[in-house]
Scaffold this motif. Sequence first.
Motif, PDB file in Angstrom:
ATOM      1  N   ALA A  34      -4.569   6.006 -45.366  1.00 61.56           N
ATOM      2  CA  ALA A  34      -4.831   4.795 -46.147  1.00 61.56           C
ATOM      3  C   ALA A  34      -5.774   3.861 -45.396  1.00 61.56           C
ATOM      4  O   ALA A  34      -6.622   3.211 -46.013  1.00 61.56           O
ATOM      5  CB  ALA A  34      -3.529   4.086 -46.499  1.00 61.56           C
ATOM      6  N   LEU A  35      -5.634   3.795 -44.065  1.00 62.89           N
ATOM      7  CA  LEU A  35      -6.540   2.940 -43.293  1.00 62.89           C
ATOM      8  C   LEU A  35      -7.967   3.468 -43.352  1.00 62.89           C
ATOM      9  O   LEU A  35      -8.915   2.693 -43.428  1.00 62.89           O
ATOM     10  CB  LEU A  35      -6.068   2.841 -41.845  1.00 62.89           C
ATOM     11  N   ALA A  36      -8.119   4.782 -43.320  1.00 57.37           N
ATOM     12  CA  ALA A  36      -9.456   5.367 -43.418  1.00 57.37           C
ATOM     13  C   ALA A  36     -10.045   5.127 -44.800  1.00 57.37           C
ATOM     14  O   ALA A  36     -11.241   4.882 -44.947  1.00 57.37           O
ATOM     15  CB  ALA A  36      -9.406   6.858 -43.105  1.00 57.37           C
ATOM     16  N   LEU A  37      -9.199   5.178 -45.805  1.00 58.14           N
ATOM     17  CA  LEU A  37      -9.658   4.929 -47.168  1.00 58.14           C
ATOM     18  C   LEU A  37     -10.139   3.490 -47.327  1.00 58.14           C
ATOM     19  O   LEU A  37     -11.194   3.238 -47.909  1.00 58.14           O
ATOM     20  CB  LEU A  37      -8.509   5.191 -48.138  1.00 58.14           C
ATOM     21  N   ALA A  38      -9.402   2.543 -46.779  1.00 60.19           N
ATOM     22  CA  ALA A  38      -9.733   1.127 -46.930  1.00 60.19           C
ATOM     23  C   ALA A  38     -10.822   0.664 -45.968  1.00 60.19           C
ATOM     24  O   ALA A  38     -11.346  -0.436 -46.119  1.00 60.19           O
ATOM     25  CB  ALA A  38      -8.484   0.280 -46.721  1.00 60.19           C
ATOM     26  N   ASN A  39     -11.140   1.480 -44.986  1.00 61.16           N
ATOM     27  CA  ASN A  39     -12.135   1.111 -43.978  1.00 61.16           C
ATOM     28  C   ASN A  39     -13.124   2.258 -43.819  1.00 61.16           C
ATOM     29  O   ASN A  39     -12.935   3.130 -42.961  1.00 61.16           O
ATOM     30  CB  ASN A  39     -11.437   0.803 -42.645  1.00 61.16           C
ATOM     31  N   PRO A  40     -14.164   2.287 -44.625  1.00 55.86           N
ATOM     32  CA  PRO A  40     -15.113   3.393 -44.571  1.00 55.86           C
ATOM     33  C   PRO A  40     -15.767   3.547 -43.199  1.00 55.86           C
ATOM     34  O   PRO A  40     -16.286   4.596 -42.872  1.00 55.86           O
ATOM     35  CB  PRO A  40     -16.141   3.053 -45.648  1.00 55.86           C
ATOM     36  N   ASP A  41     -15.688   2.521 -42.390  1.00 53.42           N
ATOM     37  CA  ASP A  41     -16.242   2.522 -41.041  1.00 53.42           C
ATOM     38  C   ASP A  41     -15.127   2.404 -40.004  1.00 53.42           C
ATOM     39  O   ASP A  41     -15.281   1.752 -38.974  1.00 53.42           O
ATOM     40  CB  ASP A  41     -17.241   1.383 -40.889  1.00 53.42           C
ATOM     41  N   LEU A  42     -14.006   3.066 -40.244  1.00 54.72           N
ATOM     42  CA  LEU A  42     -12.810   2.918 -39.415  1.00 54.72           C
ATOM     43  C   LEU A  42     -13.078   3.171 -37.933  1.00 54.72           C
ATOM     44  O   LEU A  42     -12.662   2.388 -37.083  1.00 54.72           O
ATOM     45  CB  LEU A  42     -11.691   3.846 -39.898  1.00 54.72           C
ATOM     46  N   VAL A  43     -13.780   4.221 -37.611  1.00 52.54           N
ATOM     47  CA  VAL A  43     -14.025   4.543 -36.199  1.00 52.54           C
ATOM     48  C   VAL A  43     -14.788   3.416 -35.513  1.00 52.54           C
ATOM     49  O   VAL A  43     -14.424   2.981 -34.412  1.00 52.54           O
ATOM     50  CB  VAL A  43     -14.766   5.889 -36.064  1.00 52.54           C
ATOM     51  N   GLU A  44     -15.813   2.907 -36.165  1.00 53.96           N
ATOM     52  CA  GLU A  44     -16.588   1.820 -35.575  1.00 53.96           C
ATOM     53  C   GLU A  44     -15.743   0.550 -35.445  1.00 53.96           C
ATOM     54  O   GLU A  44     -15.838  -0.172 -34.463  1.00 53.96           O
ATOM     55  CB  GLU A  44     -17.846   1.546 -36.388  1.00 53.96           C
ATOM     56  N   ARG A  45     -14.912   0.276 -36.430  1.00 52.88           N
ATOM     57  CA  ARG A  45     -14.041  -0.904 -36.354  1.00 52.88           C
ATOM     58  C   ARG A  45     -13.077  -0.788 -35.169  1.00 52.88           C
ATOM     59  O   ARG A  45     -12.827  -1.760 -34.467  1.00 52.88           O
ATOM     60  CB  ARG A  45     -13.253  -1.079 -37.647  1.00 52.88           C
ATOM     61  N   LEU A  46     -12.533   0.401 -34.971  1.00 52.36           N
ATOM     62  CA  LEU A  46     -11.612   0.593 -33.848  1.00 52.36           C
ATOM     63  C   LEU A  46     -12.338   0.446 -32.523  1.00 52.36           C
ATOM     64  O   LEU A  46     -11.822  -0.172 -31.589  1.00 52.36           O
ATOM     65  CB  LEU A  46     -10.940   1.959 -33.944  1.00 52.36           C
ATOM     66  N   ARG A  47     -13.523   0.997 -32.434  1.00 50.63           N
ATOM     67  CA  ARG A  47     -14.305   0.896 -31.192  1.00 50.63           C
ATOM     68  C   ARG A  47     -14.648  -0.549 -30.848  1.00 50.63           C
ATOM     69  O   ARG A  47     -14.668  -0.933 -29.687  1.00 50.63           O
ATOM     70  CB  ARG A  47     -15.599   1.698 -31.316  1.00 50.63           C
ATOM     71  N   SER A  48     -14.943  -1.350 -31.867  1.00 51.63           N
ATOM     72  CA  SER A  48     -15.374  -2.728 -31.622  1.00 51.63           C
ATOM     73  C   SER A  48     -14.247  -3.744 -31.798  1.00 51.63           C
ATOM     74  O   SER A  48     -14.486  -4.946 -31.731  1.00 51.63           O
ATOM     75  CB  SER A  48     -16.540  -3.080 -32.544  1.00 51.63           C
TER      76      SER A  48
END
Length: 76
Positions: A34-48
Amino acid sequence: MWPTTLVLNPAGAGLPTRARDIGYGTAELVSVGALALANPDLVERLRSDAPLNTPDPATFYGGGVAGYTDYPTYTA
């Protein structure tokens, strides 16, 4: 598939809880569907360490684009 791997799907658990499960060795993998669905840029958000969009379960499986392609990407 992985006979000795424990995968946890802690519904509603935040990322800190999921990371803790991995850190403590309680799990080797956790789901972030669900987090990946709601955040199309999840990896970048986690990194930053950017804030995450909140998934809207009311739009899941609705048959349209709402809840699938309309979540915004993060802009600083």
